[in-house]
Enzyme design. Sequence first.
Site, PDB file in Angstrom:
ATOM      1  CG  HIS A   1      -9.327  -2.687  -6.348  1.00  0.00           C
ATOM      2  ND1 HIS A   1      -8.430  -3.193  -7.264  1.00  0.00           N
ATOM      3  CD2 HIS A   1      -9.598  -1.418  -6.760  1.00  0.00           C
ATOM      4  CE1 HIS A   1      -8.171  -2.273  -8.184  1.00  0.00           C
ATOM      5  NE2 HIS A   1      -8.864  -1.182  -7.891  1.00  0.00           N
TER       6      HIS A   1
ATOM      7  CG  HIS B   1     -11.876  -0.085 -11.940  1.00  0.00           C
ATOM      8  ND1 HIS B   1     -11.804  -1.264 -11.228  1.00  0.00           N
ATOM      9  CD2 HIS B   1     -10.871   0.691 -11.464  1.00  0.00           C
ATOM     10  CE1 HIS B   1     -10.792  -1.205 -10.381  1.00  0.00           C
ATOM     11  NE2 HIS B   1     -10.210  -0.019 -10.497  1.00  0.00           N
TER      12      HIS B   1
ATOM     13  CG  HIS C   1      -7.690   6.851  -5.785  1.00  0.00           C
ATOM     14  ND1 HIS C   1      -8.622   5.873  -5.491  1.00  0.00           N
ATOM     15  CD2 HIS C   1      -6.922   6.351  -6.795  1.00  0.00           C
ATOM     16  CE1 HIS C   1      -8.414   4.826  -6.274  1.00  0.00           C
ATOM     17  NE2 HIS C   1      -7.399   5.099  -7.079  1.00  0.00           N
TER      18      HIS C   1
END
EC number: 3.5.1.108
Length: 301
Positions: free
Chosen positions: A81, A237, A264
Amino acid sequence: MKEILYRKSIQDRVRIKGIGLHSGKEVNLTAHPAPSGTGIVFEYRKGLEKASISVELSNVVDTSNATTLGDGLHKIQTVEHLLAAIYALGLTDLILEIDAVEVPIMDGSSLPFLQALESAGIVKYPEIIEPIYVQNPLWVVDGDKYLVLLPSDELKVTYTIDFNHPLLKGQNITISLDKETIKQEILPARTFGFLKDVEALQAKGLAMGGSLDNAIVLTQDGYLNQQLRFENECVRHKILDLFGDISIAGRPIIGHYLASKAGHALDISMAKLVMSSVTGDEISKYKSRRIPLFKRKVAVV
């Protein structure tokens, strides 16, 4: 016409305070200006313990649930983030001083990091950083999950998530992105999770900092949160995570990203694949210290 990008840092240091998602404890993060060519570097400081961990692909040591950087002895968790905000601002040189092993979760998005870094002012250096425009299709695959990167002169993302939940079944978006669009349409999107998973994690002493203040929480058939920032905030997101992860390559990677149920691990695999194919370096150069280069089936054209 392809954009010319210059190396950048912040003008003044800025302090950011929050709680760790897993520990639930206070985390102090200070971003410091750095000379051109420094790169993005985490400086871990806790009592007498010190470690310097550069943000680079060979330092990615875990991609389960979040992206973790490490040097073999120390680690910094949940970096994506913060890195997404750094990417959106075009920052290339920063020292990130931190007193915990995880970046604070803040409100679950990149917006607090963006606002803090912008408040410090931006310094542009004369040195150029060259974006990578992929010339051939590249893809990484893990079962029914995939991430494809197609040649394109503009940054574009088509992303689909497909969870076994009535609100997240086939949620998708196609969006063309520049730095301002990323700031407005992607960085405010908060992380999300399922109530049953949060309860299970907290029973194990994890996700102790998780709450409705820093995540979208889904029940069996709805949201616990009273309001969303976007109708399709969850898939947005995932794009935030994508750019936070891809930025670890150290150069902007431009193309049309096509993702389905990625995460990821595939993000990092794609970054390694791009850097290897563009630089001509052996893929082993980007091998992480603790995990295999690819746990995934990978195909390249």
